[in-house]
Design an enzyme around this catalytic site. Structure first.
Site, PDB file in Angstrom:
ATOM      1  N   ARG A  28      -4.191  -2.596  -4.249  1.00 41.09           N
ATOM      2  CA  ARG A  28      -4.097  -3.342  -2.976  1.00 41.09           C
ATOM      3  C   ARG A  28      -2.670  -3.359  -2.452  1.00 41.09           C
ATOM      4  NH1 ARG A  28      -6.679  -7.691  -6.004  1.00 41.09           N
ATOM      5  NH2 ARG A  28      -8.911  -7.331  -5.898  1.00 41.09           N
ATOM      6  N   ARG A  41      -6.186 -47.797 -14.314  1.00 39.48           N
ATOM      7  CA  ARG A  41      -5.805 -49.158 -13.896  1.00 39.48           C
ATOM      8  C   ARG A  41      -5.516 -50.051 -15.093  1.00 39.48           C
ATOM      9  NH1 ARG A  41     -10.204 -51.043  -9.554  1.00 39.48           N
ATOM     10  NH2 ARG A  41      -9.564 -53.031 -10.431  1.00 39.48           N
ATOM     11  N   ASP A  47      -5.145 -11.790 -23.183  1.00 43.43           N
ATOM     12  CA  ASP A  47      -5.281 -12.276 -24.560  1.00 43.43           C
ATOM     13  C   ASP A  47      -4.234 -11.727 -25.526  1.00 43.43           C
ATOM     14  OD1 ASP A  47      -7.516 -13.597 -23.691  1.00 43.43           O
ATOM     15  OD2 ASP A  47      -8.923 -12.643 -25.080  1.00 43.43           O
ATOM     16  N   TYR A 104     -16.967 -39.977  -3.387  1.00 40.43           N
ATOM     17  CA  TYR A 104     -17.893 -41.010  -3.875  1.00 40.43           C
ATOM     18  C   TYR A 104     -19.120 -41.154  -2.983  1.00 40.43           C
ATOM     19  CZ  TYR A 104     -20.135 -45.539  -4.075  1.00 40.43           C
ATOM     20  OH  TYR A 104     -21.100 -46.510  -4.104  1.00 40.43           O
ATOM     21  N   SER A 135     -14.363  -3.943 -17.272  1.00 40.45           N
ATOM     22  CA  SER A 135     -14.488  -5.078 -16.361  1.00 40.45           C
ATOM     23  C   SER A 135     -15.789  -5.875 -16.540  1.00 40.45           C
ATOM     24  CB  SER A 135     -14.412  -4.531 -14.931  1.00 40.45           C
ATOM     25  OG  SER A 135     -14.119  -5.541 -14.020  1.00 40.45           O
ATOM     26  N   TRP A 149     -14.782 -46.613  -7.831  1.00 44.01           N
ATOM     27  CA  TRP A 149     -13.638 -46.188  -8.656  1.00 44.01           C
ATOM     28  C   TRP A 149     -14.180 -45.195  -9.679  1.00 44.01           C
ATOM     29  CZ3 TRP A 149      -8.639 -47.504  -7.811  1.00 44.01           C
ATOM     30  CH2 TRP A 149      -8.372 -48.630  -7.035  1.00 44.01           C
ATOM     31  N   CYS A 174     -17.594 -13.876 -21.301  1.00 41.32           N
ATOM     32  CA  CYS A 174     -18.047 -15.277 -21.308  1.00 41.32           C
ATOM     33  C   CYS A 174     -19.564 -15.363 -21.181  1.00 41.32           C
ATOM     34  CB  CYS A 174     -17.387 -16.040 -20.158  1.00 41.32           C
ATOM     35  SG  CYS A 174     -15.646 -15.637 -19.981  1.00 41.32           S
TER      36      CYS A 174
HETATM   37  C1  LIG Z   1     -18.367 -14.472 -26.539  1.00 47.42           C
HETATM   38  C2  LIG Z   1     -17.192 -14.842 -25.686  1.00 47.42           C
HETATM   39  C3  LIG Z   1     -17.290 -15.906 -24.796  1.00 47.42           C
HETATM   40  C4  LIG Z   1     -16.202 -16.247 -24.003  1.00 47.42           C
HETATM   41  N1  LIG Z   1     -16.323 -17.308 -23.144  1.00 47.42           N
HETATM   42  C5  LIG Z   1     -15.270 -17.643 -22.354  1.00 47.42           C
HETATM   43  C6  LIG Z   1     -15.387 -18.722 -21.415  1.00 47.42           C
HETATM   44  O1  LIG Z   1     -16.446 -19.352 -21.296  1.00 47.42           O
HETATM   45  N2  LIG Z   1     -14.310 -19.027 -20.648  1.00 47.42           N
HETATM   46  C7  LIG Z   1     -13.135 -18.322 -20.727  1.00 47.42           C
HETATM   47  O2  LIG Z   1     -12.193 -18.614 -19.979  1.00 47.42           O
HETATM   48  N3  LIG Z   1     -13.002 -17.295 -21.612  1.00 47.42           N
HETATM   49  C8  LIG Z   1     -14.038 -16.950 -22.413  1.00 47.42           C
HETATM   50  N4  LIG Z   1     -13.914 -15.895 -23.286  1.00 47.42           N
HETATM   51  C9  LIG Z   1     -12.602 -15.211 -23.414  1.00 47.42           C
HETATM   52  C10 LIG Z   1     -12.421 -14.139 -22.382  1.00 47.42           C
HETATM   53  O3  LIG Z   1     -13.537 -13.300 -22.336  1.00 47.42           O
HETATM   54  C11 LIG Z   1     -11.162 -13.333 -22.723  1.00 47.42           C
HETATM   55  O4  LIG Z   1     -10.084 -14.243 -22.658  1.00 47.42           O
HETATM   56  C12 LIG Z   1     -10.907 -12.189 -21.779  1.00 47.42           C
HETATM   57  O5  LIG Z   1     -11.939 -11.249 -21.809  1.00 47.42           O
HETATM   58  C13 LIG Z   1      -9.603 -11.486 -22.178  1.00 47.42           C
HETATM   59  O6  LIG Z   1      -9.376 -10.428 -21.312  1.00 47.42           O
HETATM   60  P1  LIG Z   1      -8.276  -9.327 -21.650  1.00 47.42           P
HETATM   61  O7  LIG Z   1      -8.389  -8.315 -20.570  1.00 47.42           O
HETATM   62  O8  LIG Z   1      -6.975  -9.967 -21.899  1.00 47.42           O
HETATM   63  O9  LIG Z   1      -8.714  -8.719 -23.055  1.00 47.42           O
HETATM   64  P2  LIG Z   1     -10.061  -8.020 -23.536  1.00 47.42           P
HETATM   65  O10 LIG Z   1     -11.225  -8.542 -22.792  1.00 47.42           O
HETATM   66  O11 LIG Z   1     -10.043  -8.133 -25.019  1.00 47.42           O
HETATM   67  O12 LIG Z   1      -9.854  -6.489 -23.116  1.00 47.42           O
HETATM   68  C14 LIG Z   1      -8.903  -5.690 -23.738  1.00 47.42           C
HETATM   69  C15 LIG Z   1      -9.395  -4.262 -23.744  1.00 47.42           C
HETATM   70  O13 LIG Z   1      -8.368  -3.460 -24.309  1.00 47.42           O
HETATM   71  C16 LIG Z   1      -8.954  -2.430 -25.090  1.00 47.42           C
HETATM   72  N5  LIG Z   1      -7.972  -1.982 -26.087  1.00 47.42           N
HETATM   73  C17 LIG Z   1      -7.449  -2.679 -27.120  1.00 47.42           C
HETATM   74  N6  LIG Z   1      -6.569  -1.929 -27.818  1.00 47.42           N
HETATM   75  C18 LIG Z   1      -6.529  -0.728 -27.205  1.00 47.42           C
HETATM   76  C19 LIG Z   1      -5.818   0.481 -27.464  1.00 47.42           C
HETATM   77  N7  LIG Z   1      -4.965   0.587 -28.482  1.00 47.42           N
HETATM   78  N8  LIG Z   1      -6.040   1.525 -26.635  1.00 47.42           N
HETATM   79  C20 LIG Z   1      -6.915   1.446 -25.578  1.00 47.42           C
HETATM   80  N9  LIG Z   1      -7.624   0.320 -25.306  1.00 47.42           N
HETATM   81  C21 LIG Z   1      -7.421  -0.739 -26.106  1.00 47.42           C
HETATM   82  C22 LIG Z   1     -10.157  -3.107 -25.720  1.00 47.42           C
HETATM   83  O14 LIG Z   1     -11.134  -2.140 -26.088  1.00 47.42           O
HETATM   84  C23 LIG Z   1     -10.628  -4.051 -24.626  1.00 47.42           C
HETATM   85  O15 LIG Z   1     -11.672  -3.485 -23.877  1.00 47.42           O
HETATM   86  C24 LIG Z   1     -14.994 -15.506 -24.091  1.00 47.42           C
HETATM   87  C25 LIG Z   1     -14.900 -14.421 -24.978  1.00 47.42           C
HETATM   88  C26 LIG Z   1     -15.985 -14.088 -25.769  1.00 47.42           C
HETATM   89  C27 LIG Z   1     -15.875 -12.932 -26.717  1.00 47.42           C
END
Ligand SMILES: Cc1cc2nc3c(=O)[nH]c(=O)nc-3n(C[C@H](O)[C@H](O)[C@H](O)COP(=O)(O)OP(=O)(O)OC[C@H]3O[C@@H](n4cnc5c(N)ncnc54)[C@H](O)[C@@H]3O)c2cc1C
Length: 442
Positions: free
Chosen positions: A21, A440, A281, A424, A38, A432, A42
């Site tokens: 973008r 309070r 993460d 409310y 993508s 409240w 969750c």
């Molecule tokens: C079951 C479950 C439920 C969840 N529920 C919630 C929720 O309710 N609310 C919330 O906020 N969060 C939730 N989460 C957490 C949330 O899904 C993650 O925080 C989010 O997906 C993290 O995104 P990311 O892109 O940082 O990492 P990821 O989603 O881990 O993506 C990282 C990608 O990098 C790739 N990768 C890693 N190492 C390499 C490498 N060396 N070379 C090439 N590719 C690589 C991996 O294959 C992966 O696809 C949940 C997670 C799970 C598993």
């Protein structure tokens, strides 16, 4: 400008889209070791029990959409093995063809996420032991959950463990939930977690606290979970004892990584090495209340950090303001919400805190359908600044936890909560709001 992104899920693809973008000339390559892009992790617990019909439903954009609509070179089965920051190249392997590759970058984003922790326990390789992170994991688990599987063991009482215990229970399985510590959901204080434990027992979860799993036994398939206190028969295991940032491959780069394995980033999502950014993460998350870099891996933060990283990489400065530690979980009939810090965390930080806990109606007492909320507020007793909130109940948890999260973000005092102009009408609240009534009293 050549942009390379490692990881094709929340942080990686939020960044890729922001780059596309912002920079019309951008040449974006994404290196993803898996096959899917993508998708909403969750939603995975709700695919297991069928509330969400298929893994396809949680895919926000497919690989071909990224390639064809946005011109992003979205590679699959492409694993990065190391980075050479001096030469600005990424090395790796195409795992379908076993072909090594090397790719140059001008700007690199590490968005490699975090993987479930899988300890080296004996019997860990037996069939029927699962983790839940990817769409592939979800399909494997769903496939394995035949009618022959009667007894399921969930190891770990964090939010994934709780959601999955519920998911298995709604499928009619006998669920055992084993937690090493003495409480479920460590992100809550012990007094609040009692409500979660009661809810588990009310829904026939065989709850085992204070037992440490040591291994598994079985012929080909898992039959028994062994712990320091005994053993439990099982047909299937879900392991959900936490996650670890995927940063092992960066060991030789000199990038600053903290004790939890998360890449240290500043507000621009820059790492300690020029032209290398990190988000999601695998990165640190500045905590506004704690005033330090934390690691609370969540989808909300990954999307925000990814977008901010992408903007900065493409030359449009944006800063990440930080998290306040907000999360929400559905557990059977209850909603569990928390934001800010807990008493445990306040003690660790040696903050002069005090707490106020109450039970209240979610809406006007005379209007039918009242549900009880349990609310715990934490505040600094010297400055009156709000430090955190935990709310558990059937209705009205989400809006109040978000009010508290907004108050924390804006560094409000408890006294200021009484001034908020909150919505409310009798079906929704009292004149409240319960958190204002508590404020309070403080
Ligand atoms: C079951 C479950 C439920 C969840 N529920 C919630 C929720 O309710 N609310 C919330 O906020 N969060 C939730 N989460 C957490 C949330 O899904 C993650 O925080 C989010 O997906 C993290 O995104 P990311 O892109 O940082 O990492 P990821 O989603 O881990 O993506 C990282 C990608 O990098 C790739 N990768 C890693 N190492 C390499 C490498 N060396 N070379 C090439 N590719 C690589 C991996 O294959 C992966 O696809 C949940 C997670 C799970 C598993």
């Amino acid at each position: 400008m050549r942009y390379v992104i490692i990881g094709g899920v929340a942080a990686g693809m939020s960044a890729a889209m922001e780059i596309v973008r912002t920079d019309e000339e951008a040449k974006v390559t994404v290196l993803e070791r898996g096959k899917d892009y993508s998708y909403g992790q969750c939603g995975l617990p709700y695919i297991i029990n069928g509330i969400v019909p298929s893994t396809k439903d949680v895919i926000a954009r497919t690989v071909s959409t990224f390639r064809e609509k946005y011109g992003i070179d979205a590679k699959t089965y492409t694993k990065v093995t190391d980075i050479d920051p001096d030469k600005q190249v990424v090395n790796g392997m195409q795992t379908e063809t076993n072909q090594a590759f090397q790719l140059s970058y001008d700007r690199l984003l590490i968005a490699s996420g975090a993987d479930p922790v899988v300890p080296n326990w004996h019997g860990i390789d037996l069939k029927g032991i699962h983790t839940l992170k990817t769409l592939v994991d979800t399909d494997h688990l769903k496939h394995d959950l035949s009618d022959n599987i009667k007894n399921v063991t969930v190891i770990g009482g964090g939010y994934i463990g709780l959601e999955m215990a519920e998911s298995f229970q709604t499928l009619g399985k006998n669920v055992t939930l084993i937690q090493r510590g003495d409480q479920l959901a460590n992100i809550f204080d012990t007094d609040m977690s009692k409500l979660i434990e009661e809810e588990a027992v009310r829904h026939n979860i065989n709850l085992i606290l204070g037992e440490e799993v040591t291994g598994f036994s079985g012929k080909e398939r898992v039959e028994t979970v062994e712990t320091d206190k005994g053993s439990h028969q099982t047909d299937l295991v879900l392991l959900s004892i936490g996650v670890k940032p995927n940063t092992e491959f960066l060991k030789e780069t000199g990038i600053h990584i903290n004790g939890q394995g998360a890449i240290h980033v500043n507000a621009y999502m820059e790492t300690s090495i020029p032209n290398i950014y990190a988000a999601g993460d695998c990165a640190t998350h500045y905590h506004i209340v704690k005033q330090l870099d934390d690691h609370i891996p969540l989808g909300t933060t990954s999307n925000k950090q990814g977008r901010i990283a992408g903007a900065n990489m493409a030359g449009h400065p944006l800063t990440f303001k930080g998290i306040v530690g907000t999360s929400i979980i559905k557990f059977f009939d209850l909603t569990l919400g928390r934001t800010g810090i807990t008493e445990k965390e306040a003690k660790k930080l040696k903050l002069p805190y005090d707490v106020e806990t109450t039970t209240a109606s979610d809406h006007a007492g005379y209007y039918p359908g009242n549900e009880e909320l349990t609310i715990k507020l934490l505040y600094n007793k010297e400055t009156n600044l709000l430090l955190g909130g935990q709310i558990i109940g059937k209705e009205g948890v989400d809006k109040r936890i978000d009010v508290l999260a907004t108050a924390l973000y804006n560094k409000m005092t408890v006294a200021q909560l009484t001034d908020l102009d909150l919505a409310y009408a009798p079906p929704y609240n009292g004149v409240w709001d319960p958190i204002q009534k508590m404020a309070r009293k403080i």
